[in-house]
Design a protein around this motif. Structure first.
Motif, PDB file in Angstrom:
ATOM      1  N   HIS A  96       0.793  -1.231   0.000  1.00  0.00           N
ATOM      2  CA  HIS A  96       0.000   0.000   0.000  1.00  0.00           C
ATOM      3  C   HIS A  96       0.824   1.279   0.000  1.00  0.00           C
ATOM      4  O   HIS A  96       0.287   2.341   0.223  1.00  0.00           O
ATOM      5  CB  HIS A  96      -0.992   0.023   1.161  1.00  0.00           C
ATOM      6  N   VAL A  97       2.129   1.203  -0.152  1.00  0.00           N
ATOM      7  CA  VAL A  97       2.962   2.404  -0.232  1.00  0.00           C
ATOM      8  C   VAL A  97       3.504   2.492  -1.646  1.00  0.00           C
ATOM      9  O   VAL A  97       4.191   1.590  -2.107  1.00  0.00           O
ATOM     10  CB  VAL A  97       4.115   2.380   0.776  1.00  0.00           C
ATOM     11  N   THR A  98       3.162   3.562  -2.309  1.00  0.00           N
ATOM     12  CA  THR A  98       3.618   3.760  -3.671  1.00  0.00           C
ATOM     13  C   THR A  98       4.484   5.002  -3.716  1.00  0.00           C
ATOM     14  O   THR A  98       4.109   6.042  -3.181  1.00  0.00           O
ATOM     15  CB  THR A  98       2.414   3.932  -4.616  1.00  0.00           C
ATOM     16  N   PHE A  99       5.651   4.852  -4.322  1.00  0.00           N
ATOM     17  CA  PHE A  99       6.551   5.976  -4.476  1.00  0.00           C
ATOM     18  C   PHE A  99       6.419   6.531  -5.879  1.00  0.00           C
ATOM     19  O   PHE A  99       6.361   5.776  -6.834  1.00  0.00           O
ATOM     20  CB  PHE A  99       8.003   5.563  -4.291  1.00  0.00           C
ATOM     21  N   ILE A 100       6.407   7.823  -5.991  1.00  0.00           N
ATOM     22  CA  ILE A 100       6.474   8.487  -7.287  1.00  0.00           C
ATOM     23  C   ILE A 100       7.819   9.187  -7.349  1.00  0.00           C
ATOM     24  O   ILE A 100       8.126  10.016  -6.484  1.00  0.00           O
ATOM     25  CB  ILE A 100       5.334   9.503  -7.453  1.00  0.00           C
ATOM     26  N   GLU A 101       8.597   8.841  -8.336  1.00  0.00           N
ATOM     27  CA  GLU A 101       9.921   9.432  -8.485  1.00  0.00           C
ATOM     28  C   GLU A 101       9.798  10.905  -8.813  1.00  0.00           C
ATOM     29  O   GLU A 101       9.115  11.286  -9.753  1.00  0.00           O
ATOM     30  CB  GLU A 101      10.665   8.708  -9.598  1.00  0.00           C
ATOM     31  N   VAL A 102      10.459  11.744  -8.038  1.00  0.00           N
ATOM     32  CA  VAL A 102      10.446  13.184  -8.271  1.00  0.00           C
ATOM     33  C   VAL A 102      11.681  13.599  -9.047  1.00  0.00           C
ATOM     34  O   VAL A 102      11.585  14.319 -10.038  1.00  0.00           O
ATOM     35  CB  VAL A 102      10.359  13.956  -6.936  1.00  0.00           C
ATOM     36  N   PHE A 103      12.848  13.133  -8.583  1.00  0.00           N
ATOM     37  CA  PHE A 103      14.089  13.485  -9.265  1.00  0.00           C
ATOM     38  C   PHE A 103      15.145  12.431  -8.937  1.00  0.00           C
ATOM     39  O   PHE A 103      15.220  11.938  -7.816  1.00  0.00           O
ATOM     40  CB  PHE A 103      14.580  14.865  -8.818  1.00  0.00           C
ATOM     41  N   THR A 104      15.954  12.121  -9.929  1.00  0.00           N
ATOM     42  CA  THR A 104      16.988  11.102  -9.767  1.00  0.00           C
ATOM     43  C   THR A 104      18.285  11.591 -10.388  1.00  0.00           C
ATOM     44  O   THR A 104      18.277  12.226 -11.439  1.00  0.00           O
ATOM     45  CB  THR A 104      16.567   9.799 -10.464  1.00  0.00           C
ATOM     46  N   THR A 105      19.373  11.295  -9.707  1.00  0.00           N
ATOM     47  CA  THR A 105      20.700  11.496 -10.282  1.00  0.00           C
ATOM     48  C   THR A 105      21.413  10.149 -10.237  1.00  0.00           C
ATOM     49  O   THR A 105      20.843   9.157  -9.767  1.00  0.00           O
ATOM     50  CB  THR A 105      21.517  12.539  -9.494  1.00  0.00           C
ATOM     51  N   ALA A 106      22.650  10.132 -10.679  1.00  0.00           N
ATOM     52  CA  ALA A 106      23.428   8.885 -10.636  1.00  0.00           C
ATOM     53  C   ALA A 106      23.744   8.483  -9.197  1.00  0.00           C
ATOM     54  O   ALA A 106      24.079   7.322  -8.947  1.00  0.00           O
ATOM     55  CB  ALA A 106      24.717   9.059 -11.418  1.00  0.00           C
TER      56      ALA A 106
END
Length: 120
Positions: A9-19
């Motif tokens: 029931h926990v869903t993550f939405i990616e906001v920003f990613t770097t290496a």
């Protein structure tokens, strides 16, 4: 954006990613998850703002020029559960991650305002 489901029931939405890391938003928990320096830490928005302020207040150039200055920094945010012990290189990477995240949040707000104004 990439959506990750890690726990029930926990869903993550990616906001920003770097290496070197990523920041995810969890709407169901009303919080943010930071995946950086080998750990996944949970922050509410207030603590995320405090973390951003603490990281941005570090004068990297001064630390690089001062031979007596330690090469590490302890980032402790009052009323937050997590503490980071970061090298100067990690601080630079963390700044990049947080700056990108807040740019994405500002961009999202601008797009929302434009769409809302057009619709109303």
């Amino acid at each position: 954006m990439q959506v990750k489901e890690v726990v029930d029931h926990v869903t993550f939405i990616e906001v920003f990613t770097t290496a070197h890391g990523a920041i995810y938003q969890s709407d169901s928990e009303s919080c943010w998850y930071i995946d950086f320096a080998g750990k996944l830490a949970r922050f509410d928005y207030r603590c995320l703002l405090k973390l951003n302020k603490a990281i941005n207040s570090i004068d990297i150039e001064q630390k690089l020029m001062d031979a007596q200055s330690p090469d590490m920094e302890i980032i402790f945010i009052c009323a937050c559960d997590d503490t980071y012990v970061l090298t100067l290189t990690q601080i630079i990477h963390f700044k990049e991650l947080l700056q990108g995240t807040f740019v994405m949040l500002d961009l999202n707000q601008i797009i929302y305002n434009r769409i809302y104004r057009t619709a109303v």
